[in-house]
Scaffold this motif. Structure first.
Motif, PDB file in Angstrom:
ATOM      1  N   GLY A   1       0.803  -1.217   0.000  1.00 55.51           N
ATOM      2  CA  GLY A   1       0.000   0.000   0.000  1.00 55.51           C
ATOM      3  C   GLY A   1       0.836   1.267   0.000  1.00 55.51           C
ATOM      4  O   GLY A   1       0.327   2.346  -0.312  1.00 55.51           O
TER       5      GLY A   1
ATOM      6  N   GLN B   1       3.665   0.875  -9.174  1.00 54.02           N
ATOM      7  CA  GLN B   1       2.519  -0.033  -9.248  1.00 54.02           C
ATOM      8  C   GLN B   1       2.218  -0.448 -10.684  1.00 54.02           C
ATOM      9  O   GLN B   1       1.875  -1.603 -10.958  1.00 54.02           O
ATOM     10  CB  GLN B   1       1.284   0.641  -8.640  1.00 54.02           C
ATOM     11  CG  GLN B   1       1.321   0.826  -7.139  1.00 54.02           C
ATOM     12  CD  GLN B   1       0.079   1.546  -6.627  1.00 54.02           C
ATOM     13  OE1 GLN B   1      -1.015   1.432  -7.204  1.00 54.02           O
ATOM     14  NE2 GLN B   1       0.244   2.297  -5.554  1.00 54.02           N
TER      15      GLN B   1
ATOM     16  N   THR C   1      -0.315  -6.001   3.161  1.00 54.54           N
ATOM     17  CA  THR C   1      -0.516  -4.623   3.606  1.00 54.54           C
ATOM     18  C   THR C   1      -1.312  -4.603   4.899  1.00 54.54           C
ATOM     19  O   THR C   1      -2.117  -5.500   5.162  1.00 54.54           O
ATOM     20  CB  THR C   1      -1.258  -3.794   2.535  1.00 54.54           C
ATOM     21  OG1 THR C   1      -1.401  -2.445   2.979  1.00 54.54           O
ATOM     22  CG2 THR C   1      -2.635  -4.365   2.254  1.00 54.54           C
TER      23      THR C   1
ATOM     24  N   LEU D   1      -6.862  -1.376   1.228  1.00 56.11           N
ATOM     25  CA  LEU D   1      -6.592  -1.078  -0.180  1.00 56.11           C
ATOM     26  C   LEU D   1      -7.834  -0.566  -0.902  1.00 56.11           C
ATOM     27  O   LEU D   1      -7.724   0.241  -1.829  1.00 56.11           O
ATOM     28  CB  LEU D   1      -6.045  -2.315  -0.893  1.00 56.11           C
ATOM     29  CG  LEU D   1      -4.618  -2.752  -0.532  1.00 56.11           C
ATOM     30  CD1 LEU D   1      -4.149  -3.850  -1.464  1.00 56.11           C
ATOM     31  CD2 LEU D   1      -3.648  -1.575  -0.568  1.00 56.11           C
TER      32      LEU D   1
ATOM     33  N   PHE E   1      -4.091   3.946  -4.999  1.00 56.56           N
ATOM     34  CA  PHE E   1      -3.690   2.589  -5.384  1.00 56.56           C
ATOM     35  C   PHE E   1      -4.459   2.214  -6.645  1.00 56.56           C
ATOM     36  O   PHE E   1      -5.671   2.458  -6.733  1.00 56.56           O
ATOM     37  CB  PHE E   1      -3.995   1.589  -4.265  1.00 56.56           C
ATOM     38  CG  PHE E   1      -3.241   0.297  -4.399  1.00 56.56           C
ATOM     39  CD1 PHE E   1      -1.954   0.181  -3.887  1.00 56.56           C
ATOM     40  CD2 PHE E   1      -3.799  -0.813  -5.036  1.00 56.56           C
ATOM     41  CE1 PHE E   1      -1.246  -1.001  -4.008  1.00 56.56           C
ATOM     42  CE2 PHE E   1      -3.102  -1.988  -5.162  1.00 56.56           C
ATOM     43  CZ  PHE E   1      -1.819  -2.089  -4.650  1.00 56.56           C
TER      44      PHE E   1
ATOM     45  N   TYR F   1      -5.081  -3.779  -7.834  1.00 47.97           N
ATOM     46  CA  TYR F   1      -5.799  -4.344  -6.686  1.00 47.97           C
ATOM     47  C   TYR F   1      -6.554  -5.608  -7.098  1.00 47.97           C
ATOM     48  O   TYR F   1      -6.458  -6.648  -6.431  1.00 47.97           O
ATOM     49  CB  TYR F   1      -6.765  -3.311  -6.114  1.00 47.97           C
ATOM     50  CG  TYR F   1      -7.742  -3.897  -5.130  1.00 47.97           C
ATOM     51  CD1 TYR F   1      -7.331  -4.326  -3.872  1.00 47.97           C
ATOM     52  CD2 TYR F   1      -9.088  -4.050  -5.469  1.00 47.97           C
ATOM     53  CE1 TYR F   1      -8.227  -4.888  -2.974  1.00 47.97           C
ATOM     54  CE2 TYR F   1      -9.989  -4.601  -4.584  1.00 47.97           C
ATOM     55  CZ  TYR F   1      -9.547  -5.014  -3.339  1.00 47.97           C
ATOM     56  OH  TYR F   1     -10.441  -5.579  -2.453  1.00 47.97           O
TER      57      TYR F   1
END
Length: 310
Positions: A103, A110, A141, A145, A154, A159
């Motif tokens: 996170g 990412q 994490t 999220l 994020f 995810y």
């Protein structure tokens, strides 16, 4: 993973089922719940167990160095890049990469993680070529999220790509049945490491450890016992063997119910047993007042007022 509670047993069984596949895994839970141990169990039980398992803390590396650490760089790609660097993913080929605190990863990195997940390829900084990598990613994490996705912090696609096999580790306060097992495990561990012969805890210490909320979870319990081992002189850990700050915490914990009862009783008497007024003064809900009154058996008839002299 130590413990025999229904929660930990179910999690352990699920991890062993997931381990046989190559699916990427997302592990969530508060700090200190053992997310790293769950990742290690996944790797050790997987077909990749003979290959490297590398843990990478995304929060511990400056943003400017994170991509280089993960994906590598070509010589001269930036100031200070005097040699070509392979990077973590290439070095862990055939094994498992554990991305702890994902996170905290910046959005640019990412997007590159997403490429690894989708295409199993990386691109070194300063290179126009892509290189194949064979790694399994386990991410962890202690953050929510879903909230980070909603706030734009994020990537939604990352995810959903990670959230295939999801494991949530409960805090220690929600699985108190495991505390005696963990105590026994850590006593054995520290006896082995330090050449000691501590066999257990005195009853009052054991009770305190069972009642404590453990905001730092399993890690806090381990650290407390390790600190105690450094100075304990007998085979049984007594209250005075504990670090001074924990002695203070446990004494406050023991006195808390008495203090809470006295505060509630004082406010009820001051408001002539008006629950709504007492709740407002205590910053509680009326239901909390009723629940605490039942807990401490408080009612006008249960309280004997001192008689005044004529």
């Amino acid at each position: 993973m130590v413990g025999e509670s229904s929660q930990i047993t179910a999690i352990r069984n699920y991890l062993l089922q997931v381990a046989g596949s190559d699916a990427h895994v997302l592990i969530t839970g508060e700090t200190g719940t053992g997310k790293d141990l769950a990742a290690e169990l996944l790797h050790a039980s997987s077909p990749r167990f003979k290959n490297p398992f590398v843990s990478f803390n995304c929060a511990a590396i400056p943003d400017s160095l994170l991509e280089s650490e993960l994906f590598g760089h070509e010589k001269g790609a930036f100031t200070g890049a005097d040699i070509k660097r392979q990077g973590l993913f290439a070095a862990t080929s055939g094994g498992t990469v554990f991305l702890d605190e994902i996170g905290e990863m910046p959005l640019r990195a990412q997007s590159k993680i997403l490429r690894v997940l989708d295409c199993r390829q990386i691109q070194r900084i300063g290179s126009a070529r892509s290189y194949p990598v064979d790694v399994r990613i386990i991410a962890a994490t202690n953050q929510n999220l879903e909230e980070l996705v909603a706030e734009g912090l994020f990537r939604k696609d990352l995810y959903y790509r990670l959230n295939v096999a999801r494991v949530h580790l409960p805090p220690l306060r929600e699985r108190r049945d495991d505390i005696p097992h963990l105590i026994g495990h850590f006593l054995h561990l520290f006896n082995e490491q330090m050449g000691r012969h501590v066999v257990g805890l005195e009853r009052d210490v054991h009770d305190c450890l069972l009642e404590y909320e453990w905001p730092g979870n399993v890690r806090e319990l381990k650290n407390l016992l390790e600190a105690t081992f450094l100075t304990v002189q007998s085979s049984m850990i007594g209250f005075l063997d504990l670090p001074a700050d924990y002695q203070k915490k446990f004494l406050q914990m023991r006195n808390a119910p008495f203090v809470e009862r006295e505060n509630l009783l004082s406010m009820l008497l001051a408001t002539n047993w008006n629950k709504s007024k007492a709740a407002k003064q205590l910053h509680w809900s009326r239901m909390t007042v009723y629940r605490k009154m039942a807990k401490y058996s408080l009612s006008p008839s249960s309280i004997t007022m001192p008689r005044t002299k004529a």
